[in-house]
Design a protein around this motif. Structure first.
Motif, mmCIF file in Angstrom:
data_model
loop_
_atom_site.group_PDB
_atom_site.id
_atom_site.type_symbol
_atom_site.label_atom_id
_atom_site.label_comp_id
_atom_site.label_asym_id
_atom_site.label_seq_id
_atom_site.Cartn_x
_atom_site.Cartn_y
_atom_site.Cartn_z
ATOM 1 N N ASP A 30 0.761 -1.136 0.111
ATOM 2 C CA ASP A 30 0.114 0.104 -0.157
ATOM 3 C C ASP A 30 0.776 1.193 -0.020
ATOM 4 N N ALA A 31 2.088 1.192 0.657
ATOM 5 C CA ALA A 31 2.843 2.432 0.795
ATOM 6 C C ALA A 31 3.748 2.506 -0.713
ATOM 7 N N GLY A 32 3.664 1.527 -1.473
ATOM 8 C CA GLY A 32 4.340 1.675 -2.651
ATOM 9 C C GLY A 32 5.946 1.371 -2.623
ATOM 10 N N LEU A 33 6.160 0.617 -1.635
ATOM 11 C CA LEU A 33 7.723 0.559 -1.249
ATOM 12 C C LEU A 33 8.364 -0.411 -2.144
ATOM 13 N N ILE A 34 7.416 -1.485 -2.714
ATOM 14 C CA ILE A 34 7.796 -2.600 -3.550
ATOM 15 C C ILE A 34 6.986 -3.009 -4.610
ATOM 16 N N ASP A 35 7.485 -3.165 -5.939
ATOM 17 C CA ASP A 35 6.470 -3.501 -6.844
ATOM 18 C C ASP A 35 6.665 -4.995 -7.102
ATOM 19 N N SER A 36 5.870 -5.674 -8.130
ATOM 20 C CA SER A 36 5.899 -6.848 -8.341
ATOM 21 C C SER A 36 7.052 -7.681 -8.436
ATOM 22 N N MET A 37 7.999 -7.090 -9.498
ATOM 23 C CA MET A 37 9.135 -7.728 -9.845
ATOM 24 C C MET A 37 10.125 -7.840 -8.456
ATOM 25 N N GLU A 60 -0.305 -14.839 -1.140
ATOM 26 C CA GLU A 60 -1.224 -14.120 -0.821
ATOM 27 C C GLU A 60 -0.479 -12.640 -0.220
ATOM 28 N N ARG A 61 -0.840 -11.580 -0.835
ATOM 29 C CA ARG A 61 -0.110 -10.286 -0.459
ATOM 30 C C ARG A 61 -0.592 -9.957 0.931
ATOM 31 N N ASP A 62 -1.863 -10.236 1.234
ATOM 32 C CA ASP A 62 -2.171 -9.696 2.522
ATOM 33 C C ASP A 62 -1.623 -10.410 3.879
ATOM 34 N N GLU A 63 -1.039 -11.726 3.349
ATOM 35 C CA GLU A 63 -0.196 -12.417 4.679
ATOM 36 C C GLU A 63 1.156 -11.910 4.491
ATOM 37 N N TRP A 64 1.706 -11.406 3.477
ATOM 38 C CA TRP A 64 3.106 -10.917 3.507
ATOM 39 C C TRP A 64 3.279 -9.617 3.377
ATOM 40 N N SER A 65 2.209 -8.565 3.656
ATOM 41 C CA SER A 65 2.331 -7.275 3.483
ATOM 42 C C SER A 65 3.066 -6.247 4.304
ATOM 43 N N THR A 66 3.684 -6.929 5.568
ATOM 44 C CA THR A 66 4.520 -5.953 6.472
ATOM 45 C C THR A 66 5.774 -6.664 6.921
ATOM 46 N N VAL A 67 6.655 -6.167 7.512
ATOM 47 C CA VAL A 67 7.922 -6.969 7.910
ATOM 48 C C VAL A 67 7.660 -8.189 8.936
ATOM 49 N N ASN A 68 6.659 -7.565 9.886
ATOM 50 C CA ASN A 68 6.517 -8.470 11.003
ATOM 51 C C ASN A 68 5.598 -9.666 10.400
ATOM 52 N N LEU A 69 4.698 -9.682 9.529
ATOM 53 C CA LEU A 69 3.801 -10.783 8.804
ATOM 54 C C LEU A 69 4.865 -11.840 8.016
#
Length: 78
Positions: A30-37, A60-69
């Motif tokens: 959501d913060a645009g810090l990383i793209d798909s590649m 699943e992006r939602d499961e990998w969306s933060t450093v803690n996750l």
């Protein structure tokens, strides 16, 4: 610490400063810090670093969306 290692790996994959990933609960997509590649590159780096298998097809992006996750997922896959 695993979270610091993941923070550094994200920064390397995304070509950004590690400080951009300092908030371990920030949604990196959501913060645009990383793209798909960069995400794919990061997942391969995770596999090599932690000797795990990350199923890209089941990613699943939602499961990998933060450093803690990400750290939680890595621990589950070890």
């Amino acid at each position: 610490m695993m979270t610091e290692q993941i923070q550094t790996m994200l920064a390397e994959a995304a070509g950004r400063d590690a400080a951009d990933f300092a908030d371990y609960d920030q949604n990196i997509f959501d913060a645009g810090l990383i793209d798909s590649m960069a995400t794919v590159q990061f997942l391969f780096a995770l596999q090599d670093e932690f000797n795990i298998q990350v199923p890209v097809s089941g990613f699943e992006r939602d499961e990998w969306s933060t450093v803690n996750l990400i750290a939680e997922r890595v621990k589950e896959l070890q």
